[in-house]
Structure formats: C-alpha cells, structure tokens
Design a protein around this motif. Structure first.
Motif, PDB file in Angstrom:
ATOM      1  N   UNK A  26       0.832  -1.176   0.065  1.00  0.00           N
ATOM      2  CA  UNK A  26       0.104  -0.114   0.064  1.00  0.00           C
ATOM      3  C   UNK A  26       0.900   0.995  -0.035  1.00  0.00           C
ATOM      4  N   UNK A  27       0.717   2.199  -0.957  1.00  0.00           N
ATOM      5  CA  UNK A  27       1.557   3.247  -0.999  1.00  0.00           C
ATOM      6  C   UNK A  27       0.487   4.630  -1.292  1.00  0.00           C
ATOM      7  N   UNK A  43      -4.870   9.764  -1.135  1.00  0.00           N
ATOM      8  CA  UNK A  43      -5.109   8.544  -1.790  1.00  0.00           C
ATOM      9  C   UNK A  43      -4.107   7.381  -1.760  1.00  0.00           C
ATOM     10  N   UNK A  44      -4.849   6.280  -1.637  1.00  0.00           N
ATOM     11  CA  UNK A  44      -3.996   5.117  -1.179  1.00  0.00           C
ATOM     12  C   UNK A  44      -3.737   4.459  -2.387  1.00  0.00           C
ATOM     13  N   UNK A  45      -2.804   3.759  -2.839  1.00  0.00           N
ATOM     14  CA  UNK A  45      -2.728   2.818  -4.267  1.00  0.00           C
ATOM     15  C   UNK A  45      -2.206   1.705  -3.733  1.00  0.00           C
ATOM     16  N   UNK A  46      -2.113   0.649  -4.582  1.00  0.00           N
ATOM     17  CA  UNK A  46      -1.626  -0.460  -4.499  1.00  0.00           C
ATOM     18  C   UNK A  46      -0.484  -0.581  -5.598  1.00  0.00           C
ATOM     19  N   UNK A  47       0.616  -0.690  -5.150  1.00  0.00           N
ATOM     20  CA  UNK A  47       1.501  -0.818  -5.961  1.00  0.00           C
ATOM     21  C   UNK A  47       2.414  -1.949  -6.054  1.00  0.00           C
ATOM     22  N   UNK A  48       2.795  -2.543  -7.196  1.00  0.00           N
ATOM     23  CA  UNK A  48       3.365  -3.831  -7.353  1.00  0.00           C
ATOM     24  C   UNK A  48       4.666  -3.547  -7.863  1.00  0.00           C
ATOM     25  N   UNK A  49       5.772  -4.806  -7.634  1.00  0.00           N
ATOM     26  CA  UNK A  49       7.020  -4.700  -8.323  1.00  0.00           C
ATOM     27  C   UNK A  49       7.277  -6.061  -8.866  1.00  0.00           C
ATOM     28  N   UNK A  50       7.698  -5.819 -10.024  1.00  0.00           N
ATOM     29  CA  UNK A  50       7.783  -7.191 -10.920  1.00  0.00           C
ATOM     30  C   UNK A  50       9.189  -7.636 -10.713  1.00  0.00           C
ATOM     31  N   UNK A  51       9.576  -8.722 -10.062  1.00  0.00           N
ATOM     32  CA  UNK A  51      10.824  -9.296  -9.655  1.00  0.00           C
ATOM     33  C   UNK A  51      11.406  -9.690 -11.043  1.00  0.00           C
ATOM     34  N   UNK A  92       1.058   0.350 -10.708  1.00  0.00           N
ATOM     35  CA  UNK A  92      -0.112   0.452  -9.865  1.00  0.00           C
ATOM     36  C   UNK A  92      -1.127  -0.663 -10.434  1.00  0.00           C
ATOM     37  N   UNK A  93      -1.771  -1.299  -9.435  1.00  0.00           N
ATOM     38  CA  UNK A  93      -2.877  -2.297  -9.437  1.00  0.00           C
ATOM     39  C   UNK A  93      -4.048  -1.626  -9.231  1.00  0.00           C
ATOM     40  N   UNK A  94      -5.002  -2.080 -10.062  1.00  0.00           N
ATOM     41  CA  UNK A  94      -6.491  -1.693  -9.486  1.00  0.00           C
ATOM     42  C   UNK A  94      -6.993  -1.788  -8.433  1.00  0.00           C
ATOM     43  N   UNK A  95      -7.619  -0.847  -7.559  1.00  0.00           N
ATOM     44  CA  UNK A  95      -8.060  -0.921  -6.332  1.00  0.00           C
ATOM     45  C   UNK A  95      -9.682  -1.532  -6.448  1.00  0.00           C
ATOM     46  N   UNK A  96     -10.220  -2.158  -5.129  1.00  0.00           N
ATOM     47  CA  UNK A  96     -11.430  -2.476  -5.193  1.00  0.00           C
ATOM     48  C   UNK A  96     -12.422  -1.314  -4.893  1.00  0.00           C
ATOM     49  N   UNK A  97     -13.475  -1.495  -5.503  1.00  0.00           N
ATOM     50  CA  UNK A  97     -14.467  -0.199  -5.562  1.00  0.00           C
ATOM     51  C   UNK A  97     -14.876   0.142  -4.136  1.00  0.00           C
ATOM     52  N   UNK A  98     -14.673  -0.748  -3.237  1.00  0.00           N
ATOM     53  CA  UNK A  98     -15.085  -0.242  -1.758  1.00  0.00           C
ATOM     54  C   UNK A  98     -14.318   0.941  -0.992  1.00  0.00           C
ATOM     55  N   UNK A  99     -13.261   1.527  -1.723  1.00  0.00           N
ATOM     56  CA  UNK A  99     -12.364   2.288  -1.447  1.00  0.00           C
ATOM     57  C   UNK A  99     -12.999   3.440  -1.508  1.00  0.00           C
ATOM     58  N   UNK A 100     -13.249   4.560  -0.178  1.00  0.00           N
ATOM     59  CA  UNK A 100     -13.758   5.798  -0.328  1.00  0.00           C
ATOM     60  C   UNK A 100     -13.272   6.607   0.671  1.00  0.00           C
ATOM     61  N   UNK A 101     -13.579   7.719   0.929  1.00  0.00           N
ATOM     62  CA  UNK A 101     -12.956   8.502   1.784  1.00  0.00           C
ATOM     63  C   UNK A 101     -13.094   8.175   3.355  1.00  0.00           C
ATOM     64  N   UNK A 102     -14.132   7.347   3.354  1.00  0.00           N
ATOM     65  CA  UNK A 102     -14.577   6.855   5.089  1.00  0.00           C
ATOM     66  C   UNK A 102     -14.245   5.375   5.154  1.00  0.00           C
ATOM     67  N   UNK A 103     -13.795   4.960   4.038  1.00  0.00           N
ATOM     68  CA  UNK A 103     -13.281   3.531   4.165  1.00  0.00           C
ATOM     69  C   UNK A 103     -12.037   3.089   3.094  1.00  0.00           C
ATOM     70  N   UNK A 104     -10.965   3.114   3.877  1.00  0.00           N
ATOM     71  CA  UNK A 104      -9.571   2.853   3.291  1.00  0.00           C
ATOM     72  C   UNK A 104      -9.106   1.355   3.676  1.00  0.00           C
ATOM     73  N   UNK A 105      -8.556   0.838   2.868  1.00  0.00           N
ATOM     74  CA  UNK A 105      -7.950  -0.670   3.141  1.00  0.00           C
ATOM     75  C   UNK A 105      -6.769  -0.307   3.863  1.00  0.00           C
TER      76      UNK A 105
END
Length: 406
Positions: free
Chosen positions: A236-237, A245-253, A260-273
């Motif tokens: 999480x970055x 803004x919280x993003x899911x970042x991946x690193x290909x070994x 950046x990996x797509x986030x789930x739609x549940x993410x909002x201002x009052x619900x962060x992973x």
C-alpha cells in the motif's frame, strides 16, 4: 529401506515433517545424500505447499527477542481451543539482534537491528545455510533504510531483496522554518520533502549484488505481511506529498518495474484498506466497515482485473480468551471497537477458515461458514507477551536450488 527403489524411498520420505527429515540425516551417508537430492527437495516442497501453512515466530520480549520458533498448523483436533507447541530454532551467531522481514520458499529474510544494523541475511533455519548481503550504509541521521520484500525471480531463478532508503530533504524557505518561542534559540528547518531510493539485492549462484534503481515517487506504508502474487511484490503506497489517495503498487521481480494495481471499488473517503494479504494465491485487501463494525476482506479473483474484486469475507469483532482479565477490561471499551488496529489477517487454511493475529499476542481462526471463532494456545519455553509472525513453508531449499512451481 536399502532394498527399495530410490523413487519409492523419495516418495515416502517426502511426506514426513521437516523436523523428522532433518533427524533422519544422521541415519547414514546414503540418507544424507538422498535428502540433498534435487528431486527430493522439490517433491517435499510441493507436499508442504499442499498442506496448511506453517509459521515462523519471533519473540519480541526482552531479553529473548532474537529467538525464532517454528509452529505447524497442518493437523489439530476439532475442539474450540487448540494448543500448538512450537519448536525453538537454532540461530545465527552473526545476528545478535534482528527483525524477521519475510519468508519465501522456506528461506527467511532477516534484517539486523541495534548492533547488527544494516545487515541483511538470507537463512534457512532447518538446513542452517545462510548468506550475508552487501550493506547499504545510512548516510547521517536523516537517512533511513528499510527492507520492503523478498522473493524469487522465476525467470532467472534468483532471489531478490527490495530495499528502500529514505532521506529527509531540508530547504531553507520561510514556509519550512519553525521559529522558536525563545528568540535566542536557533531556528529549526523542518523537512520539506522525503526523497526515496529503491535498491535491489540479487542472490543466486555466485556473489550477491546490489543495484540502485533510482528515485520512487511513492511512499510505502509499513506492512507486516509479505504479499507476493504472480511473481510481484505488493504494498500500500501513497503519492509523495499526499496521503489522501492510497494506491496498491506492485514490483515485478522479473523486469524490475513498478506498476499500480487496480483498487477495489469499496475504497472511499471513509473506508480505506489498511492491509494487503495473499489468500489462496489471490491478492486480497483488508478494510474496516465502521457502520457494521466488521473487518472486510476483498479478493481479486483475476489478477490485475479491477472488475474481479469481490467482498469475500466479513468478520465481526472478537476478543481472544488468552488475553489477561485486566487487558480484556481495558479493551472492552475504546480499543475493542477498533479491530483494524488490533486484528491482522494471516492466511486462509485448507478448511476455509481465516487465520488471524490479535495485537501481536494471540492467534485464532474464523470459520466463515459457521461465523464462529476458534482459539489457538501457543506454548513456548517461557511465556512471551508479544511476537512477530510470518507464514512459512518449511523446506530444504537453498539459493542455488531450483524450486519448481507447485
């Protein structure tokens, strides 16, 4: 067993627990050579992957915080409270103080602390093979170094450690000057930005190497679990200069590229992973639903496809019985209603249950079908108050061993 075909002997021994196999090395030279056989190492590893995961546990209490234990969840009775006896592991003399970073294919990544600061070591706690990696020395108090992850690059069959160094940058501009109340005291220049560099340490046949991949425009959030999916490490970055803004970042070994990996739609201002985890080989995100006071686990069924995110589990609040009565009373108030700060999702067992950790002190399993909880009692030499835990597949693997994908 000397009269049996070698293939049959390998098949029989590969079904044994790792601790039993290590004891069998002392039977004779033929058995010792057989256990080092590449075919046997691969077969045993595949069988271990098919079982429920084991775990490596580091005691965080003084003065035994540099001690590791091994525990196995592969078999336990169907009762409400289960006792798991852990095995004390032999430690490396070169690491007097360390932090357990992560596990991959039976190998541990350990980062030195205190007197061993800057040291990174790869270690198999059962074969006791180890290798020390080149150090990245922090340049002054404003320079900090951390290890982000550890995994196998299947394209080259080499292991890689991803390391990040942070440097606070101070600029003497009016907006960054903190003026003291006492006019005689010196003015303090606050850091205007934080510069981060990513380093790759490659380990395989030959000497380990270190390379600098340059600056990275994101900050990584502290993460306890290793999240390795499809040959990519995940964190999480948030962009530099903004935590909104919280993003899911991946690193290909393999190609050593961030994405950046797509986030789930549940993410909002009052619900962060607040946590990423691997469940049955799928990238998963954990967030907290304040309205229903439930911990939600969203699973990406098809990797890198935004539409494949689904809410797979909803877990209600729970307080493990192992906690002391005085602590239970304090948690019954404010902290009890903030499980996102207390509960950590570890993995999913073959039974479908979700293994969770509570406040680095207790383990329990949530049954999503019955919506019930099962407590685990951990037994040590001494009773620690807190621990660090990493999901682990015990193996005879080493950095020059070719591990076939299960």
């Amino acid at each position: 067993m000397d009269r049996l075909p070698q293939e049959l002997v390998i098949d029989i021994l590969s079904r044994l627990p790792i601790s039993t196999i290590m004891q069998s090395k002392s039977v004779n030279r033929a058995w010792r050579n057989l256990i080092r056989n590449q075919v046997f190492v691969n077969m045993h590893f595949k069988r271990m992957v098919e079982n429920d995961p084991s775990f490596i546990l580091q005691i965080r209490d003084q003065p035994i915080q540099s001690q590791l234990y091994f525990g196995d969840f592969s078999s336990h009775p169907n009762d409400r409270n289960v006792t798991i006896i852990t095995k004390k592991l032999t430690m490396l003399p070169l690491l007097t103080n360390f932090h357990l970073v992560s596990s991959c294919n039976g190998l541990l990544c350990l980062r030195g602390t205190h007197r061993s600061l800057g040291l990174i070591c790869i270690y198999n706690p059962f074969t006791r093979d180890s290798i020390e990696l080149p150090k990245l020395i922090a340049k002054g108090p404003s320079h900090q170094v951390g290890v982000l992850g550890f995994g196998l690059d299947a394209t080259t069959n080499k292991y890689k450690v991803v390391e990040v160094s942070y440097k606070r940058i101070y600029r003497a501009s009016p907006s960054h000057v903190v003026r003291p109340v006492n006019r005689l005291a010196p003015q303090i220049i606050a850091p205007s930005s934080i510069d981060s560099e990513v380093h790759i340490l490659t380990v395989g046949k030959g000497s380990p190497t270190r390379r600098n991949l340059g600056n990275f425009p994101f900050h990584f959030m502290c993460q306890k679990s290793q999240v390795l999916v499809n040959g990519k490490l995940h964190w999480i970055s948030y962009p530099r200069g903004s935590k909104a803004y919280l993003a899911i970042m991946s690193f290909d070994l393999g190609n050593e590229q961030f994405k950046e990996v797509p986030r789930p739609d549940c993410i909002s201002s009052d619900r962060q992973f607040h946590e990423l985890v691997v469940l049955r080989g799928c990238l998963s995100a954990v967030c907290f639903d304040y309205d229903n006071e439930e911990l939600e686990i969203w699973v990406m069924k098809e990797y890198d496809v935004k539409e494949s995110w689904v809410k797979e589990f909803s877990i209600g609040t729970y307080l493990p019985k192992i906690l002391q009565p005085d602590e239970r009373e304090s948690l019954d108030s404010s902290m009890f209603y903030m499980p996102k700060t207390c509960m950590r999702v570890l993995c999913q067992l073959r039974s479908g249950g979700i293994l969770l950790e509570y406040k680095i002190k207790a383990l329990f399993v949530y049954d999503p079908h019955c919506r019930t909880f099962q407590n685990f009692q951990l037994t040590f030499e001494g009773i620690p108050r807190c621990f660090t835990l990493a999901v682990h597949v015990a193996s005879l693997n080493w950095i020059d061993t070719f591990i076939e994908a299960p």
